[in-house]
Every structure is written in structure tokens, then in C-alpha cells.
Design an enzyme around this catalytic site. Sequence first.
Site, short mmCIF file in Angstrom:
data_model
loop_
_atom_site.label_atom_id
_atom_site.label_comp_id
_atom_site.label_asym_id
_atom_site.label_seq_id
_atom_site.Cartn_x
_atom_site.Cartn_y
_atom_site.Cartn_z
N HIS A 1 -1.47 3.22 -9.02
CA HIS A 1 -2.02 4.55 -9.25
C HIS A 1 -1.16 5.22 -10.31
O HIS A 1 0.08 5.11 -10.28
CB HIS A 1 -2.06 5.37 -7.96
CG HIS A 1 -3.24 5.02 -7.09
ND1 HIS A 1 -3.26 5.19 -5.73
CD2 HIS A 1 -4.47 4.51 -7.42
CE1 HIS A 1 -4.43 4.80 -5.25
NE2 HIS A 1 -5.18 4.38 -6.26
N ASP B 1 0.11 8.00 -11.17
CA ASP B 1 1.25 8.89 -10.94
C ASP B 1 2.51 8.14 -10.55
O ASP B 1 3.56 8.75 -10.36
CB ASP B 1 0.90 9.95 -9.89
CG ASP B 1 0.40 9.37 -8.57
OD1 ASP B 1 -0.24 8.31 -8.59
OD2 ASP B 1 0.65 9.99 -7.52
N HIS B 2 2.41 6.80 -10.47
CA HIS B 2 3.57 6.01 -10.11
C HIS B 2 4.04 5.07 -11.23
O HIS B 2 5.09 4.46 -11.09
CB HIS B 2 3.29 5.19 -8.84
CG HIS B 2 3.13 6.05 -7.62
ND1 HIS B 2 4.15 6.25 -6.70
CD2 HIS B 2 2.08 6.81 -7.20
CE1 HIS B 2 3.73 7.08 -5.76
NE2 HIS B 2 2.47 7.43 -6.04
N HIS C 1 -2.31 1.59 2.02
CA HIS C 1 -2.85 2.56 1.07
C HIS C 1 -4.22 2.07 0.60
O HIS C 1 -4.69 1.00 0.98
CB HIS C 1 -1.88 2.72 -0.10
CG HIS C 1 -2.17 3.89 -0.98
ND1 HIS C 1 -2.55 5.12 -0.49
CD2 HIS C 1 -2.13 4.04 -2.34
CE1 HIS C 1 -2.74 5.96 -1.50
NE2 HIS C 1 -2.49 5.32 -2.63
N ASP D 1 3.05 5.61 -1.23
CA ASP D 1 1.79 6.09 -0.68
C ASP D 1 1.32 5.22 0.48
O ASP D 1 1.18 3.99 0.35
CB ASP D 1 0.72 6.10 -1.77
CG ASP D 1 1.06 7.06 -2.90
OD1 ASP D 1 2.23 7.50 -2.97
OD2 ASP D 1 0.17 7.37 -3.70
N HIS E 1 6.01 13.58 -2.74
CA HIS E 1 4.62 13.26 -3.09
C HIS E 1 3.69 14.37 -2.64
O HIS E 1 2.64 14.15 -2.05
CB HIS E 1 4.21 11.91 -2.48
CG HIS E 1 3.03 11.28 -3.15
ND1 HIS E 1 1.75 11.38 -2.64
CD2 HIS E 1 2.91 10.55 -4.29
CE1 HIS E 1 0.91 10.72 -3.43
NE2 HIS E 1 1.60 10.21 -4.44
N HIS F 1 2.91 0.66 -6.85
CA HIS F 1 1.48 0.36 -6.95
C HIS F 1 0.92 0.95 -8.23
O HIS F 1 1.63 1.64 -8.98
CB HIS F 1 0.72 0.87 -5.72
CG HIS F 1 0.68 2.35 -5.57
ND1 HIS F 1 1.81 3.11 -5.36
CD2 HIS F 1 -0.36 3.24 -5.58
CE1 HIS F 1 1.47 4.40 -5.24
NE2 HIS F 1 0.16 4.49 -5.38
#
Length: 302
Positions: free
Chosen positions: A63, A65-66, A141, A211, A269, A61
Site C-alpha cells: 500500500h 503509504d508504506h 490485512h 497494517d 498509523h 506491504h
Amino acid sequence: MFELTILGSSSATPAYNRNPSSQVLNFNEHYYLIDCGEATQNQLNRYKIKTVRIDYIFISHLHGDHYLGLVGLLSSMHLKGRIEPITIFGPPPLLEIIEIQLKYSETQLRYPFIFVPINAEKEEIILVNDDVSVQTIIMNHRIACTGFLFTEIKKKRKLRPEKILEYNIPVVEMNGIKGGKDFTMENGTIILNEEITIDSPVPRSYAYFSDTIFTPENAIKIKGVDILYHEATFMHDLLDRAKETFHTTALQAGQFAELAGVKMLLVGHFSARYKELEPLLQECRSAFENSFLASEGTKFSV
């Protein structure tokens, strides 16, 4: 070989030498990169994983941090002279993100990349090759997000050498027998496949749950997998915060693994509020004993 290496285990931001989400699955020296947070390429170098062997990248996805390490990794592959194509699976807008960064840096990659958009509203098989099949699993999420189920392709049955000689099985028949067919002798006698072959090993499997809020109905979709990675951002005393941010607690991750009947659970995570991770692991193990921290550099094999 079916080996998972953890490159990043932190949520949102780097903390306490933990990096944002990323891991790599090595199947027979073919590498599948799963998420690509910042510092992913540094971690690949640190753990001596050759990027030239990465043929597929999966982004769960959008976000940061991914995926914020992705363009840097693609650029480094270019600078190192990569010419082999690479396939990227991710949310449809990811293609625009990649292209606009390449455009304004005036970078023309030496190698082709193939972009496969993921449908976050419908679970489907997105890749099948000689080694594995990869299926999406819809996460619950705050934004569109998918997990991934990697399942080894089952190999053909193996012929028993002594039976080849006993029944004088011709070469032309062997491939069909490996595929499950019985053998008919010249006199019409049928030799059952089970007598002349040995079944191949049970296919190995790995599920990556990015997530997501605790979603027990997803457990049936990965029933009995060898390894499950499940996010465990908070401890259970922060359940309200987990619900608010659409994340899972360590206790819930263990409960989910128990529901799914998996063989091994990895949790990661982790929120930056936790310097020490052992309390999260113990909370997780209170629901599912065979649980482990998905810490940087750790390898897990099936």
C-alpha cells in the site's frame, strides 16, 4: 544503543503535519529503516539521520503509504555518491516497481542493492548479523503484509578478571569459556562456568506490527518484547470500519499489548479523520497503561 525514531505516523495520506508510515531503528549506529512512505527522506534530513548509515530497508506491504518514498530515497542516495550496498526486504513485486522506475528514469545506481523477497505466507528469519536477528510475522490485512520482530543477538558471557588470576586461566581457553564451557584445571578439577563468568545482558527486542486487523493469536509470537509498535488507525466507535478495512482500533491495540505482555506500546498509523490524537491514546491506555503515541520525531530507547 537501541533507539527507535518515528518518521511518519499517518495512515493513507499526510494530515496535520503527520507523514505516512516510516521509522528507523538505530542499533549501535547501524540503521534499519522500517517502511518508507512519502517524505521519508525529508524526515531523515529533518532529524539528522545520515542515510549512509542505513544498510537495511524493510517494506511491510505494497500500500502506497508504506513504500512510495522508497525510490526517491534510493535516487537521493545515488546522487549523494553512495557506494556501499543496501539490502531491501519486501514483497516480491516490489523489485519490479523499483526496477521499472529506475529503467524509465535511465538511472543506474552507483551502489548495488540486494533485494530479498518476503514470503507473506510463512514466518521466517530473514536477517541475522552481529547485532540483531529479524523475523517476519504475518499480518492479517487486505493484501499480503508482514510485521517484523527485531531481537538483539545475545553476547557471550564475560570473564571475571579476578577468576582469571585465581585459576591461572590461559588465553587459549578464554573464548570457549565465554561461550559457556567450564574450565578444567591441570589437576583435573572442574571450575563451573557460572563461577568464572558473568552473563551478558538480556537481549533487547522490538516488534513492528504494520497494517492488520485485530489478531490476538499473534500475541504469543512477541511475548514480553521491550517495545511493540502496533497500528491504531481508528477509535473503537469505528470498529466496523476497522474490520471493513482490515485495521485495528486504539482499544484493540492496547488489548493486544496486554495479551502479549510487552513492556511498552507505541501506537500509530492514525486516520486523517483525527486532528487530535490524545483521545486515541487515552482509549489505548484504558487497556494498556504504558502506551505512547508514535509521533513524528519522537525517540524511544531500550
